[in-house]
Design an enzyme around this catalytic site. Structure first.
Site, short mmCIF file in Angstrom:
data_model
loop_
_atom_site.label_atom_id
_atom_site.label_comp_id
_atom_site.label_asym_id
_atom_site.label_seq_id
_atom_site.Cartn_x
_atom_site.Cartn_y
_atom_site.Cartn_z
N ASP A 10 0.86 -1.17 0.00
CA ASP A 10 0.00 0.00 0.00
C ASP A 10 0.90 1.23 0.00
O ASP A 10 1.73 1.39 0.89
CB ASP A 10 -0.89 0.02 1.25
CG ASP A 10 -1.93 -1.10 1.23
OD1 ASP A 10 -2.25 -1.58 0.14
OD2 ASP A 10 -2.40 -1.48 2.32
N ASP A 129 -13.49 -4.34 -1.89
CA ASP A 129 -13.37 -4.20 -0.43
C ASP A 129 -14.75 -4.45 0.16
O ASP A 129 -15.72 -3.74 -0.18
CB ASP A 129 -12.90 -2.79 -0.06
CG ASP A 129 -11.50 -2.50 -0.55
OD1 ASP A 129 -10.72 -3.45 -0.70
OD2 ASP A 129 -11.18 -1.32 -0.79
#
Length: 249
Positions: A10, A129
């Site tokens: 990330d 997600d």
């Protein structure tokens, strides 16, 4: 088919970060150095997610892709802030092997069709997600900040029908907890689709990787902090999986 082990990086402001349940981010190092290290360790692929790109309305950095492509020889995916063909084109031209779309695909599902038609199904990963709400798994946007009205399995089936080549499924309830993958949901999704599923969210031990492959038969397992902070080394992980009869590269 061999199962794949995929470290996820990330990226925020040019650095690798990691949080718990998508918040409380802390620094985890230089993404190019980490990529080189993982490539040498035997990672099968890498995923880079520019986690603030959509939230801050900013494009993913092409320069990072060029730097990574110069350093490694394994496939890598880049996601974050890809809203149109031109964004994907720039990243693939810079050296990325695949692109990942998430919020933009939910807001404009036709983007999946357009990307698959322009570049080929194999280049398009749809990241999802999901979080459990009132007994249902619900798709969330913008790094998990915004719930939608879409049920997760329904959205994944639509994404597949539009040309998604793979699904990267992150359980936000499990993300960063190191309590194991959401095997129940992953099995449900993997049984329903005909494209590869990448499990994400919750890896905390070598056994969690064994469990997700044995219980759900997903194609790949992705993790971040356990790799970034050296808690699990990829060669050791693969040795254990082979010992359990799970085929890895």
């Amino acid at each position: 088919m061999s199962k794949r082990i995929i470290p996820c990086l990330d990226v925020k402001d040019g650095r690798t970060v990691k949080g718990v349940n998508f918040v409380d981010l802390r620094d985890a190092g230089d993404p190019v150095e980490l990529a080189w290290n993982y490539s040498n360790q035997g990672a099968d692929e890498l995923v880079f997610l520019d986690i603030t790109a959509t939230h801050e309305r900013r494009k993913t950095m092409v320069e990072l892709v060029k730097s990574v492509a110069r350093q490694i020889n394994i496939p890598f995916t880049i996601g974050g802030g890809i809203n149109e063909i031109a964004d994907a084109d720039a990243l693939l031209n810079a050296g990325a092997d695949k692109i990942s779309i998430n919020s933009a695909a939910v807001r404009n599902p036709a983007l999946i069709d357009e990307l698959a038609k322009a570049f080929g199904v194999q280049f398009v990963i749809v990241a999802v997600d999901t979080r459990s709400m009132d007994g249902k798994n619900i798709v969330h946007l913008n790094g998990g900040r915004i719930p939608t009205e879409k049920e997760t399995l329904n959205w994944i089936l639509e994404a597949e029908s539009r040309g998604a080549g793979e699904i990267l499924l992150t359980s936000m309830d499990h993300d960063g907890t190191k309590a194991g993958f959401d095997n129940r949901l992953l099995k449900q999704v993997n049984d329903a689709v005909n494209i590869p599923v990448i499990a994400s969210g919750g890896a905390g031990s070598v056994q969690h990787f064994a469990d997700v492959f044995e219980k759900t038969n997903v194609d790949a397992a992705l993790a971040a902090s356990v790799f970034h902070y050296g808690e699990i080394l990829i060669p050791d992980l693969k040795d254990v999986l082979r010992g359990k009869g799970i085929e890895v590269r």
